[in-house]
Design a protein around this motif. Sequence first.
Motif, PDB file in Angstrom:
ATOM      1  N   ALA A 356       0.960  -1.266   0.002  1.00 51.40           N
ATOM      2  CA  ALA A 356       0.026  -0.082  -0.055  1.00 51.40           C
ATOM      3  C   ALA A 356       0.839   1.023  -0.008  1.00 51.40           C
ATOM      4  O   ALA A 356       2.087   1.042   0.400  1.00 51.40           O
ATOM      5  CB  ALA A 356      -0.891  -0.079   1.185  1.00 51.40           C
ATOM      6  N   HIS A 357       0.241   2.144  -0.496  1.00 54.91           N
ATOM      7  CA  HIS A 357       0.965   3.633  -0.672  1.00 54.91           C
ATOM      8  C   HIS A 357       0.238   4.539   0.573  1.00 54.91           C
ATOM      9  O   HIS A 357      -0.800   5.118   0.083  1.00 54.91           O
ATOM     10  CB  HIS A 357       0.971   4.210  -2.067  1.00 54.91           C
ATOM     11  CG  HIS A 357       1.754   3.179  -3.079  1.00 54.91           C
ATOM     12  ND1 HIS A 357       2.883   3.192  -3.073  1.00 54.91           N
ATOM     13  CD2 HIS A 357       1.191   2.520  -3.814  1.00 54.91           C
ATOM     14  CE1 HIS A 357       3.375   2.425  -4.029  1.00 54.91           C
ATOM     15  NE2 HIS A 357       2.204   1.965  -4.559  1.00 54.91           N
ATOM     16  N   ARG A 358       0.878   4.514   1.576  1.00 50.54           N
ATOM     17  CA  ARG A 358       0.175   5.097   2.668  1.00 50.54           C
ATOM     18  C   ARG A 358       0.503   6.475   3.312  1.00 50.54           C
ATOM     19  O   ARG A 358      -0.068   6.783   4.351  1.00 50.54           O
ATOM     20  CB  ARG A 358       0.153   3.873   3.964  1.00 50.54           C
ATOM     21  CG  ARG A 358      -0.560   2.772   3.515  1.00 50.54           C
ATOM     22  CD  ARG A 358      -0.397   1.466   4.648  1.00 50.54           C
ATOM     23  NE  ARG A 358       1.269   1.409   4.691  1.00 50.54           N
ATOM     24  CZ  ARG A 358       1.568   0.353   5.551  1.00 50.54           C
ATOM     25  NH1 ARG A 358       0.763  -0.271   6.501  1.00 50.54           N
ATOM     26  NH2 ARG A 358       2.867   0.051   5.602  1.00 50.54           N
ATOM     27  N   CYS A 402       1.962   3.820  12.814  1.00 49.03           N
ATOM     28  CA  CYS A 402       0.133   3.800  12.206  1.00 49.03           C
ATOM     29  C   CYS A 402       0.706   4.834  11.112  1.00 49.03           C
ATOM     30  O   CYS A 402       1.519   5.565  10.944  1.00 49.03           O
ATOM     31  CB  CYS A 402      -0.287   4.498  13.438  1.00 49.03           C
ATOM     32  SG  CYS A 402      -0.520   3.141  14.756  1.00 49.03           S
ATOM     33  N   TYR A 403      -0.535   4.617  10.070  1.00 53.63           N
ATOM     34  CA  TYR A 403      -0.560   5.496   9.050  1.00 53.63           C
ATOM     35  C   TYR A 403      -1.665   6.388   9.024  1.00 53.63           C
ATOM     36  O   TYR A 403      -2.618   6.152   9.719  1.00 53.63           O
ATOM     37  CB  TYR A 403      -0.039   4.683   7.722  1.00 53.63           C
ATOM     38  CG  TYR A 403       1.272   4.040   7.899  1.00 53.63           C
ATOM     39  CD1 TYR A 403       2.369   4.674   7.234  1.00 53.63           C
ATOM     40  CD2 TYR A 403       1.248   2.723   8.399  1.00 53.63           C
ATOM     41  CE1 TYR A 403       3.560   4.115   7.586  1.00 53.63           C
ATOM     42  CE2 TYR A 403       2.493   2.079   8.306  1.00 53.63           C
ATOM     43  CZ  TYR A 403       3.673   2.811   7.761  1.00 53.63           C
ATOM     44  OH  TYR A 403       4.983   2.232   8.098  1.00 53.63           O
ATOM     45  N   ASP A 405      -4.188   6.226   6.578  1.00 56.25           N
ATOM     46  CA  ASP A 405      -5.484   5.437   6.452  1.00 56.25           C
ATOM     47  C   ASP A 405      -5.611   4.336   7.398  1.00 56.25           C
ATOM     48  O   ASP A 405      -6.617   3.648   7.230  1.00 56.25           O
ATOM     49  CB  ASP A 405      -5.069   4.723   4.989  1.00 56.25           C
ATOM     50  CG  ASP A 405      -3.838   3.479   5.301  1.00 56.25           C
ATOM     51  OD1 ASP A 405      -3.384   3.492   6.026  1.00 56.25           O
ATOM     52  OD2 ASP A 405      -3.745   2.882   4.120  1.00 56.25           O
ATOM     53  N   THR A 407      -3.762   1.807   8.581  1.00 57.24           N
ATOM     54  CA  THR A 407      -3.347   0.741   8.573  1.00 57.24           C
ATOM     55  C   THR A 407      -2.129   0.987   9.544  1.00 57.24           C
ATOM     56  O   THR A 407      -1.612   2.112  10.041  1.00 57.24           O
ATOM     57  CB  THR A 407      -2.718   0.394   7.321  1.00 57.24           C
ATOM     58  OG1 THR A 407      -1.701   1.514   6.809  1.00 57.24           O
ATOM     59  CG2 THR A 407      -3.848   0.216   6.462  1.00 57.24           C
ATOM     60  N   ARG A 423      -4.961  -3.085  10.766  1.00 56.76           N
ATOM     61  CA  ARG A 423      -5.382  -1.735  10.486  1.00 56.76           C
ATOM     62  C   ARG A 423      -6.609  -1.499  11.573  1.00 56.76           C
ATOM     63  O   ARG A 423      -6.958  -2.703  12.324  1.00 56.76           O
ATOM     64  CB  ARG A 423      -6.238  -1.452   9.212  1.00 56.76           C
ATOM     65  CG  ARG A 423      -7.488  -2.211   8.908  1.00 56.76           C
ATOM     66  CD  ARG A 423      -7.908  -1.592   7.506  1.00 56.76           C
ATOM     67  NE  ARG A 423      -8.352  -0.454   7.538  1.00 56.76           N
ATOM     68  CZ  ARG A 423      -8.217   0.478   6.607  1.00 56.76           C
ATOM     69  NH1 ARG A 423      -7.570   0.195   5.443  1.00 56.76           N
ATOM     70  NH2 ARG A 423      -8.352   1.805   6.626  1.00 56.76           N
TER      71      ARG A 423
END
Length: 449
Positions: A356-358, A402-403, A405, A407, A423
């Motif tokens: 993923a690109h988070r 943590c990000y 989105d 996740t 997530r």
Amino acid sequence: MPYPTATPVADRQAPLLRQELQDRLDSLALAHRVPGAHLAVDTGTELISVHTGTADAATGRAYTADTAVPLGSVTKVYTAAAVLLLADDDDLDLDDPVASYVPELRELPEVTIRHLLGHTAGLPTGPDSDTAARTTASRYLSGLCTAQDALFAPGTGFSYSNAGYIAAGRLVELVTGMTWQEAVQALLLDPLGTEPAFLGEPAPARPGAVGHAVNTATGRLRPTHQNLAPVEAPAGALLAGALDLVDIGRALAGRSAVLPPGLAARMRRPEPGAAPGALADGWGLGVALFDQDGQRWCGHDGNAQGTSCHLRVEPESGVVVAFTGNSGGATKLWRDLVDDLPRLTGARVPTAPAPAHRGDPIALPECAGAYHNGPTEYLITLDADGRPTLSVDGDAPLPLVCYPDLTCDLVDPATGRLEPGGRFHRDPATGVIEHVQISGRAARRTSTV
């Protein structure tokens, strides 16, 4: 209609390619301290099968193409396929409430058979095998499948659950009047030509591999004991070899008369609400779904005590890749080995969800709290710098990254590497974090810290 049968490459062409793959398997098995392993690749027109080492490091018994290995959760593919075959015979409907067949789920009248197979029923994972060994399937399900323990409304989330497949196995038994083992053999194993073997049998009919682990104190391999409880059989009791997995893989691709193509397509279709996070890109009925370079693969991974087994199927090309190994280190062997397969398969074989690109990591102090999945507690606290850490059932806490989105990654304390974690989920009405999903298993928030 005729179905294509693969011809071993070594019998007519490309023996050099097979030898390269054999050499690679031999060297990786040594590097990862895996006593024995077997890789089988069906390219859609040809079959390559290579195996190495020993089925039992203590005795030196050879690991052959016929060696059966405890498949762990790959068993669930067979349980799900058996349920689909019963549906195809109009013995049940996938959208029927499970409680109409399995009375132990009467507190969850909205859970359907489809929810069970896609892990969207909201059922907890279930107790450990030692605890489950002391009960019956009926008591197991009655004690776990309650309104109080439900993680979310059926069809609205994903949580990987052995209990769901124990319920599916009980469904098979009640509908057919046979044991789960008898039904799976009659519906799938015999038609596939797979010699049946199950954990717990007093006298296995075929040679089986022993699981192994590395003794951290001495560095030596030691045998492991398979402790799967009898009630957990539909979730993980089957033993099979890599060539057997190729056969079920062909069926999933619609290349076998055992599963009609339309039925196989139903198993591969993404289920609504199934977002498995770190496990896969999606989930069908009994199979994980992986997106790789514009292709949709399906399959399943399974780990028993000291074994590691993997199945991947790309239905459009008909490619099937199957692997069995008899050590915990075989999972890393599998990941290294698939890097060498594009020349055979024409594509990269996925081992994990697409990355993923988070964005950049963020602070998420509001995630702190206790979360529960049945008896399992996920405790998230903040360290001295305000960063979240995760402890499962009192184990040493691991840092979480943590990000935006929601996740999160886990930090490997030994290497500092980031590993996909899962997530957080907010309540859509209040915006408050209400669930955490770690390695595909959801836990409901029960308190703040």
